[in-house]
Scaffold this motif. Structure first.
Motif, PDB file in Angstrom:
ATOM      1  N   VAL A   1       2.196  -1.160   1.177  1.00 52.59           N
ATOM      2  CA  VAL A   1       1.610  -1.365  -0.159  1.00 52.59           C
ATOM      3  C   VAL A   1       1.531  -2.838  -0.572  1.00 52.59           C
ATOM      4  CG1 VAL A   1       2.026   0.911  -1.190  1.00 52.59           C
ATOM      5  CG2 VAL A   1       3.825  -0.836  -1.265  1.00 52.59           C
ATOM      6  N   ASP A   2       2.406  -3.669   0.011  1.00 49.01           N
ATOM      7  CA  ASP A   2       2.378  -5.086  -0.400  1.00 49.01           C
ATOM      8  C   ASP A   2       1.178  -5.856   0.140  1.00 49.01           C
ATOM      9  OD1 ASP A   2       3.296  -4.997   2.184  1.00 49.01           O
ATOM     10  OD2 ASP A   2       4.993  -6.351   1.882  1.00 49.01           O
ATOM     11  N   LYS A   3       0.317  -5.162   0.915  1.00 46.57           N
ATOM     12  CA  LYS A   3      -0.910  -5.823   1.408  1.00 46.57           C
ATOM     13  C   LYS A   3      -2.087  -5.564   0.473  1.00 46.57           C
ATOM     14  CE  LYS A   3       0.141  -4.933   6.252  1.00 46.57           C
ATOM     15  NZ  LYS A   3      -0.023  -3.744   7.084  1.00 46.57           N
TER      16      LYS A   3
ATOM     17  N   PRO B   1       2.146  -5.759  -4.864  1.00 50.54           N
ATOM     18  CA  PRO B   1       3.517  -5.613  -5.366  1.00 50.54           C
ATOM     19  C   PRO B   1       4.521  -5.617  -4.213  1.00 50.54           C
ATOM     20  CG  PRO B   1       2.434  -3.484  -5.250  1.00 50.54           C
ATOM     21  CD  PRO B   1       1.407  -4.500  -4.840  1.00 50.54           C
ATOM     22  N   ASN B   2       5.769  -5.918  -4.530  1.00 48.38           N
ATOM     23  CA  ASN B   2       6.816  -5.748  -3.517  1.00 48.38           C
ATOM     24  C   ASN B   2       6.915  -4.263  -3.204  1.00 48.38           C
ATOM     25  OD1 ASN B   2       7.505  -8.431  -3.459  1.00 48.38           O
ATOM     26  ND2 ASN B   2       8.969  -8.192  -5.160  1.00 48.38           N
ATOM     27  N   VAL B   3       7.266  -3.954  -1.959  1.00 50.69           N
ATOM     28  CA  VAL B   3       7.317  -2.554  -1.532  1.00 50.69           C
ATOM     29  C   VAL B   3       8.224  -1.724  -2.449  1.00 50.69           C
ATOM     30  CG1 VAL B   3       8.036  -1.042   0.369  1.00 50.69           C
ATOM     31  CG2 VAL B   3       6.729  -3.101   0.857  1.00 50.69           C
ATOM     32  N   ASP B   4       9.367  -2.298  -2.834  1.00 44.34           N
ATOM     33  CA  ASP B   4      10.291  -1.497  -3.662  1.00 44.34           C
ATOM     34  C   ASP B   4       9.921  -1.472  -5.142  1.00 44.34           C
ATOM     35  OD1 ASP B   4      10.851  -4.113  -3.731  1.00 44.34           O
ATOM     36  OD2 ASP B   4      12.940  -3.973  -3.047  1.00 44.34           O
TER      37      ASP B   4
ATOM     38  N   ASP C   1       1.663   4.810  -3.955  1.00 39.34           N
ATOM     39  CA  ASP C   1       1.138   4.455  -2.636  1.00 39.34           C
ATOM     40  C   ASP C   1      -0.389   4.486  -2.648  1.00 39.34           C
ATOM     41  OD1 ASP C   1       3.743   4.334  -1.849  1.00 39.34           O
ATOM     42  OD2 ASP C   1       3.738   6.272  -0.808  1.00 39.34           O
ATOM     43  N   LEU C   2      -0.977   4.497  -3.837  1.00 44.62           N
ATOM     44  CA  LEU C   2      -2.442   4.524  -3.934  1.00 44.62           C
ATOM     45  C   LEU C   2      -2.956   3.088  -3.996  1.00 44.62           C
ATOM     46  CD1 LEU C   2      -2.929   7.503  -6.416  1.00 44.62           C
ATOM     47  CD2 LEU C   2      -3.717   7.414  -4.043  1.00 44.62           C
TER      48      LEU C   2
ATOM     49  N   PRO D   1      -4.779 -17.833 -12.014  1.00 47.34           N
ATOM     50  CA  PRO D   1      -4.379 -17.431 -10.662  1.00 47.34           C
ATOM     51  C   PRO D   1      -3.145 -16.524 -10.671  1.00 47.34           C
ATOM     52  CG  PRO D   1      -4.815 -19.783 -10.751  1.00 47.34           C
ATOM     53  CD  PRO D   1      -4.822 -19.299 -12.169  1.00 47.34           C
ATOM     54  N   GLY D   2      -3.131 -15.580  -9.739  1.00 47.64           N
ATOM     55  CA  GLY D   2      -2.006 -14.648  -9.619  1.00 47.64           C
ATOM     56  C   GLY D   2      -1.425 -14.720  -8.216  1.00 47.64           C
TER      57      GLY D   2
END
Ligand code: G1P
Length: 313
Positions: A178-180, A204-207, A212-213, A234-235
């Motif tokens: 998800v972090d990708k 987001p960080n995985v945790d 998971d969408l 910028p983010g």
């Protein structure tokens, strides 16, 4: 408090924006002199799959946002009189048809001189889009390229015709990935596979990911996104992120998420690119059968190697 600032009369979705200004560093050295969007899956540049999806979805005008080393994209969609003449003289009518298929399309190009992120790339399309809903199609994500399913872009247009609201395509991905991606926090379905969204978060960080969408490179956006993008700071990765602008848009008008359940090919990733090539190759009329035999033989060879290794241990 969300306001419904979308006029009640739906406007037809006619325009697509394809950001193609990335440096393609994951594919160096291949992308040193040519755009990654021109890397072929067997015999078709990846960007042509995107353009074909747009046309199949009823899109009439396409803007490609380009950067350095992108001239070959313009040339690819232009006519090549010398080549066409040569094929005609040699009676190679099938090849001539393939070459001509890519020329009669309403394509426009604009250069993004500073690659400041996806949101910034989309902002370059403001004048082209005007006051209409439009789609954004990312070149790294190819959908259902071997089947005859309704294109995902067309699904988003169908949603818009019912809701008159921005709709972002999402797909379930393995939790560790998800972090990708941009990820949504869904808040109930309004109809099957169409979600209300509480929050959009880029990478987001995985945790900490709300679900998971993941956002998968097809967006239907109302033109109000440009007002948001103009003031977007910028983010993630210090880039102007489209996801962040969508998160802000969702505060003033409804933005839905459409869950895609078909087959997605990530051609922005080396392994994904090779897998796509194999799957497309297997369906290819000229090489499909031979490729299948090759893969079967190769698989036998590899499993023999594996069993030898096991015996050695
Ligand atoms: C971009 C978007 C991201 C989305 C992804 C889909 O990220 O910023 O929200 O999930 O495309 O492919 P990138 O792959 O450019 O890092």
């Amino acid at each position: 408090m969300k306001q419904n600032i979308i006029p009640t009369k739906a406007r037809k979705v006619r325009k697509a924006v394809i950001p193609a200004a990335g440096l393609g560093t994951r594919f160096l050295p291949a992308t040193k002199a040519i755009a990654k969007e021109m890397l072929p899956i067997v015999d078709k540049p990846t960007i042509q799959f995107i353009v074909e999806e747009a046309l199949k979805s009823g899109i009439e005008d396409i803007l490609i946002v380009t950067g350095k080393a992108k001239r070959p994209i313009e040339d690819h969609f232009d006519s090549n009189i010398e080549l066409e003449q040569n094929l005609l003289e040699k009676g190679k009518t099938e090849l001539l048809k393939l070459v001509e298929e890519t020329t009669d399309i309403n394509l426009h190009f604009i250069r993004q001189s500073h690659p400041k992120g996806l949101g910034h790339a989309v902002l370059q399309a403001k004048a082209f889009v005007g006051n209409e809903p439009f789609v954004v199609m990312l070149g790294d994500d190819l959908m259902n390229i071997t089947g005859n399913e309704t294109p995902l872009t067309k699904d988003l247009i169908n949603d818009y015709e019912k809701t008159h609201a921005s709709t972002i395509a999402v797909m379930k991905v393995p939790h560790d990935d998800v972090d990708k991606y941009g990820v949504i926090d869904p808040n109930g379905e309004v109809s099957k596979g169409l979600y209300n969204v509480e929050r959009f978060v880029e990478k987001p960080n995985v945790d900490e990911a709300p679900s998971d969408l993941a956002i998968i490179g097809r967006y239907l956006l109302t033109p109000e996104i440009f007002d948001v993008l103009e003031t977007q700071v910028p983010g993630a990765g210090n880039e102007i992120q489209l996801t962040d602008a969508i998160e802000r848009l969702n505060k003033t008008q409804r933005v839905f998420a459409h869950e895609f359940t078909g087959k997605r090919y990530d051609v922005g990733d080396k392994l994904g690119f090779v897998e796509t090539t194999i799957e497309y190759g297997l369906e290819h009329p000229q090489i499909g059968a031979n490729l299948k035999n090759y893969i079967i033989e190769k698989a036998k060879e590899l499993s023999q190697d594996d069993s030898k290794n096991i015996t050695k241990k």
